[in-house]
Design a protein around this motif. Structure first.
Motif, PDB file in Angstrom:
ATOM      1  N   LYS A   1       0.838  -1.187   0.000  1.00 53.34           N
ATOM      2  CA  LYS A   1       0.000   0.000   0.000  1.00 53.34           C
ATOM      3  C   LYS A   1       0.880   1.248   0.000  1.00 53.34           C
ATOM      4  O   LYS A   1       0.632   2.227  -0.745  1.00 53.34           O
ATOM      5  CB  LYS A   1      -0.928   0.026   1.212  1.00 53.34           C
ATOM      6  N   LYS A   2       1.917   1.231   0.854  1.00 49.74           N
ATOM      7  CA  LYS A   2       2.801   2.397   0.907  1.00 49.74           C
ATOM      8  C   LYS A   2       3.507   2.631  -0.453  1.00 49.74           C
ATOM      9  O   LYS A   2       3.640   3.769  -0.937  1.00 49.74           O
ATOM     10  CB  LYS A   2       3.838   2.216   2.023  1.00 49.74           C
ATOM     11  N   SER A   3       4.006   1.534  -1.042  1.00 46.52           N
ATOM     12  CA  SER A   3       4.746   1.679  -2.331  1.00 46.52           C
ATOM     13  C   SER A   3       3.819   2.202  -3.449  1.00 46.52           C
ATOM     14  O   SER A   3       4.206   3.040  -4.284  1.00 46.52           O
ATOM     15  CB  SER A   3       5.344   0.329  -2.727  1.00 46.52           C
ATOM     16  N   SER A   4       2.572   1.688  -3.451  1.00 44.69           N
ATOM     17  CA  SER A   4       1.625   2.132  -4.475  1.00 44.69           C
ATOM     18  C   SER A   4       1.290   3.608  -4.290  1.00 44.69           C
ATOM     19  O   SER A   4       1.160   4.373  -5.254  1.00 44.69           O
ATOM     20  CB  SER A   4       0.353   1.284  -4.410  1.00 44.69           C
TER      21      SER A   4
ATOM     22  N   SER B   1       2.094   6.511  -6.938  1.00 45.99           N
ATOM     23  CA  SER B   1       1.035   7.407  -7.459  1.00 45.99           C
ATOM     24  C   SER B   1       1.420   8.880  -7.242  1.00 45.99           C
ATOM     25  O   SER B   1       1.165   9.738  -8.089  1.00 45.99           O
ATOM     26  CB  SER B   1      -0.299   7.090  -6.752  1.00 45.99           C
ATOM     27  N   LYS B   2       2.043   9.110  -6.099  1.00 46.26           N
ATOM     28  CA  LYS B   2       2.510  10.476  -5.845  1.00 46.26           C
ATOM     29  C   LYS B   2       3.565  10.901  -6.852  1.00 46.26           C
ATOM     30  O   LYS B   2       3.561  12.023  -7.361  1.00 46.26           O
ATOM     31  CB  LYS B   2       3.089  10.589  -4.434  1.00 46.26           C
ATOM     32  N   ARG B   3       4.476   9.984  -7.143  1.00 44.91           N
ATOM     33  CA  ARG B   3       5.534  10.310  -8.102  1.00 44.91           C
ATOM     34  C   ARG B   3       4.936  10.599  -9.505  1.00 44.91           C
ATOM     35  O   ARG B   3       5.332  11.539 -10.233  1.00 44.91           O
ATOM     36  CB  ARG B   3       6.543   9.159  -8.189  1.00 44.91           C
ATOM     37  N   LYS B   4       3.998   9.736  -9.928  1.00 48.11           N
ATOM     38  CA  LYS B   4       3.357   9.922 -11.226  1.00 48.11           C
ATOM     39  C   LYS B   4       2.659  11.287 -11.320  1.00 48.11           C
ATOM     40  O   LYS B   4       2.728  12.010 -12.322  1.00 48.11           O
ATOM     41  CB  LYS B   4       2.354   8.810 -11.514  1.00 48.11           C
ATOM     42  N   SER B   5       1.946  11.616 -10.207  1.00 46.05           N
ATOM     43  CA  SER B   5       1.217  12.892 -10.225  1.00 46.05           C
ATOM     44  C   SER B   5       2.205  14.054 -10.289  1.00 46.05           C
ATOM     45  O   SER B   5       1.981  15.056 -11.003  1.00 46.05           O
ATOM     46  CB  SER B   5       0.338  13.003  -8.967  1.00 46.05           C
ATOM     47  N   GLU B   6       3.319  13.906  -9.573  1.00 45.93           N
ATOM     48  CA  GLU B   6       4.329  14.988  -9.612  1.00 45.93           C
ATOM     49  C   GLU B   6       4.942  15.125 -11.028  1.00 45.93           C
ATOM     50  O   GLU B   6       5.162  16.222 -11.521  1.00 45.93           O
ATOM     51  CB  GLU B   6       5.410  14.699  -8.560  1.00 45.93           C
ATOM     52  N   SER B   7       5.236  13.903 -11.598  1.00 53.52           N
ATOM     53  CA  SER B   7       5.846  13.951 -12.937  1.00 53.52           C
ATOM     54  C   SER B   7       4.866  14.544 -13.955  1.00 53.52           C
ATOM     55  O   SER B   7       5.229  15.303 -14.878  1.00 53.52           O
ATOM     56  CB  SER B   7       6.299  12.542 -13.360  1.00 53.52           C
ATOM     57  N   ASP B   8       3.582  14.209 -13.800  1.00 49.38           N
ATOM     58  CA  ASP B   8       2.579  14.750 -14.722  1.00 49.38           C
ATOM     59  C   ASP B   8       2.481  16.273 -14.558  1.00 49.38           C
ATOM     60  O   ASP B   8       2.328  17.024 -15.556  1.00 49.38           O
ATOM     61  CB  ASP B   8       1.215  14.098 -14.441  1.00 49.38           C
ATOM     62  N   GLN B   9       2.507  16.715 -13.333  1.00 48.47           N
ATOM     63  CA  GLN B   9       2.442  18.153 -13.095  1.00 48.47           C
ATOM     64  C   GLN B   9       3.650  18.877 -13.693  1.00 48.47           C
ATOM     65  O   GLN B   9       3.516  19.959 -14.293  1.00 48.47           O
ATOM     66  CB  GLN B   9       2.361  18.410 -11.549  1.00 48.47           C
ATOM     67  N   LYS B  10       4.803  18.255 -13.545  1.00 46.45           N
ATOM     68  CA  LYS B  10       6.008  18.898 -14.100  1.00 46.45           C
ATOM     69  C   LYS B  10       5.933  18.988 -15.651  1.00 46.45           C
ATOM     70  O   LYS B  10       6.295  19.989 -16.267  1.00 46.45           O
ATOM     71  CB  LYS B  10       7.248  18.124 -13.684  1.00 46.45           C
TER      72      LYS B  10
END
Length: 308
Positions: free
Chosen positions: A284-287, A291-300
């Motif tokens: 759960k923590k890794s997922s 997801s946080k990383r993906k959202s950050e990369s998308d925002q960038k």
């Protein structure tokens, strides 16, 4: 005593008011007055007789006085001994005093003294004078009163029997010792009877002893027979107790081992559940991180395109 007639003195003395227990004073007074006279006066004997006939308490008190005077006879003068002995002889001859008081006198060489023998001599000579030899002998031969006269006519030892016979013969009263003479005339028959009775007693005692010994032996045998059975029962009981103890110990051990095995089995299951819980939490923590990383990369990437 100023009165010369006992019929006059007796009523005067009886008029005196005495408290219970003071009757002894009258008896002592009569005896003291009688003993102090130079010769014996029958007047005192008749007074004592009157009092004894009126109340039995005077008989008892004069009997006590007889014992007291005889116990201290060695300290009395000869005249007093004469007067006191004739006073008591008067009471005995008139049946005012019970004859069992004579049981206090023991006529043996060792038990008598010079003065006590004088007292006994005067007492019996006065009784013979008042009653006569035949009547006195009849009184002394009364089978109901022999226990009271055994001390005067002893039969426990031939020596004492001969001494009593010789004493009464010397004072002229040998006629009252006929029964004692007959007793001494057949000592062999008496000895034979005693020997037979002793043998029968011994045989009876031996028979009883044998019976007792046999009964004791039988009891011992029965006890010895009972002891092994008792010991065996004790041993069986002890072995049973030991077996019970061992079985209880084994059952306890088994229950303990079962509990341990259950505990051991329960531990892995708990460990597995813990591991599964920890793995699920890790995933759960890794997922969430991804997801946080993906959202950050998308925002960038969106920001870069806007800048262009």
């Amino acid at each position: 005593m100023s009165s010369l007639d006992d019929d006059e003195t007796g009523p005067k003395l009886r008029k005196i008011k005495l408290e219970p227990g003071q009757e002894m004073e009258v008896c002592i007074m009569l005896l003291e007055c009688c003993s102090q006279e130079k010769i014996y006066l029958d007047y005192y004997g008749r007074l004592g007789q009157q009092f004894c006939k009126i109340k039995k308490v005077y008989q008892k008190n004069f009997g006590t006085c007889f014992v007291q005077y005889y116990s201290k006879i060695d300290r009395l003068e000869t005249t007093k001994i004469w007067n006191v002995a004739r006073f008591f002889a008067h009471l005995l001859a008139k049946d005012a005093l019970p004859w069992h008081v004579l049981a206090y006198i023991r006529l043996t060489e060792e038990a008598t003294t010079f003065f006590s023998r004088i007292f006994i001599k005067i007492l019996f000579k006065e009784l013979a004078r008042r009653l006569g030899i035949s009547q006195l002998n009849k009184r002394l031969s009364d089978p109901t009163k022999q226990a009271d006269f055994e001390s005067i006519f002893p039969r426990d030892d031939p020596k004492n029997t001969r001494y009593s016979i010789n004493f009464f013969t010397c004072i002229g009263l040998g006629g009252i010792t006929e029964n004692l003479r007959k007793y001494l005339e057949m000592p062999r028959a008496i000895k034979q009877q005693k020997a037979v009775s002793d043998q029968s007693k011994n045989s009876d005692s031996s028979g009883l002893g044998s019976k007792k010994s046999s009964s004791i032996e039988s009891k011992r045998k029965s006890e010895s027979d009972q002891k092994p059975a008792f010991d065996q029962s004790k041993k069986s009981d002890s072995s049973r107790l030991r077996l019970k103890k061992l079985s209880s110990i084994e059952s306890k051990r088994k229950s303990g081992s079962d509990q341990q095995s259950l505990i051991v089995q329960q531990k892995p299951a708990s460990d597995q559940s813990k591991n599964s819980d920890s793995s699920s939490l890790g995933s759960k923590k890794s997922s969430s991180i991804e997801s946080k990383r993906k959202s950050e990369s998308d925002q960038k990437s969106g920001k870069r395109q806007r800048r262009r």
